[in-house]
Design a protein around this motif. Structure first.
Motif, PDB file in Angstrom:
ATOM      1  N   LYS A   5      -9.161  14.965 -10.654  1.00 44.66           N
ATOM      2  CA  LYS A   5     -10.287  14.024 -10.582  1.00 44.66           C
ATOM      3  C   LYS A   5      -9.870  12.655 -11.126  1.00 44.66           C
ATOM      4  O   LYS A   5     -10.179  11.612 -10.541  1.00 44.66           O
ATOM      5  CB  LYS A   5     -11.481  14.589 -11.366  1.00 44.66           C
ATOM      6  N   LYS A  10     -11.238  13.763  -4.706  1.00 42.57           N
ATOM      7  CA  LYS A  10     -12.641  14.141  -4.569  1.00 42.57           C
ATOM      8  C   LYS A  10     -12.743  15.660  -4.752  1.00 42.57           C
ATOM      9  O   LYS A  10     -12.106  16.411  -4.016  1.00 42.57           O
ATOM     10  CB  LYS A  10     -13.178  13.740  -3.193  1.00 42.57           C
ATOM     11  N   ILE A  35     -17.260  15.696 -12.282  1.00 44.45           N
ATOM     12  CA  ILE A  35     -17.094  16.557 -11.107  1.00 44.45           C
ATOM     13  C   ILE A  35     -18.443  17.181 -10.761  1.00 44.45           C
ATOM     14  O   ILE A  35     -19.037  17.860 -11.598  1.00 44.45           O
ATOM     15  CB  ILE A  35     -16.038  17.655 -11.379  1.00 44.45           C
TER      16      ILE A  35
END
Ligand SMILES: [Zn+2]
Length: 156
Positions: A5, A10, A35
């Motif tokens: 991350k 993504k 996240i």
């Protein structure tokens, strides 16, 4: 996943609803690190165990994505490099993601709202009989920082 991350990858994580807020769950830590986490809400277990990486790699098998799976259990995890298969798994993930609930971590005890009065030295839960008028909402951590102590009647 957190390291990825930070690199700008993504990431989305979908977890089983019955286990998402257990002590060993990393859901809160993932959310704290930006996240997005969702959990299934339907009957039965979220028994899908797969990841799609870079639109081309599918990881799937009995592997539970837990510490026990890494260190103690007998598990299997297949890495399949196939953009076509990855697309099918990604489509399944999108369907599951679309009907899943957003995981919202419970507030930590220090973030709870408590109540104080202008003249008292104690902090209270909402509705405590010690609070007659002019109760002021404040975070528990701020109340402690300002020197308020917990009311012995409502035990906040
Ligand atoms: Zn009280």
């Amino acid at each position: 996943m957190v390291a990825a991350k930070v690199r700008g990858v993504k990431i989305r994580v979908l977890l089983d609803g019955d286990n998402v807020d257990m002590n060993y769950s990393k859901a809160e830590s993932l959310v704290d690190n930006g996240i997005p986490v969702r959990h299934e809400t339907g009957a039965g277990l979220m028994h899908n165990k797969f990841a799609v990486v870079d639109d081309s790699i599918t990881l799937t098998g009995s592997f539970n994505w837990t510490r026990a799976a890494e260190s103690a259990n007998d598990e299997n995890l297949l890495k399949i490099v196939s953009p076509e298969l990855a697309a099918q798994y990604a489509e399944e993930f999108s369907e599951l993601w679309g009907i899943a609930a957003v995981f919202v971590p419970a507030p930590s005890p220090q973030q709870e709202t408590v109540y104080v009065t202008r003249t008292g030295s104690k902090y209270h839960r909402a509705g405590c009989s010690c609070l007659r008028s002019s109760c002021i909402p404040i975070s528990k951590s701020e109340a402690i920082r300002r020197g308020y102590t917990p009311c012995s009647r409502c035990n906040p």
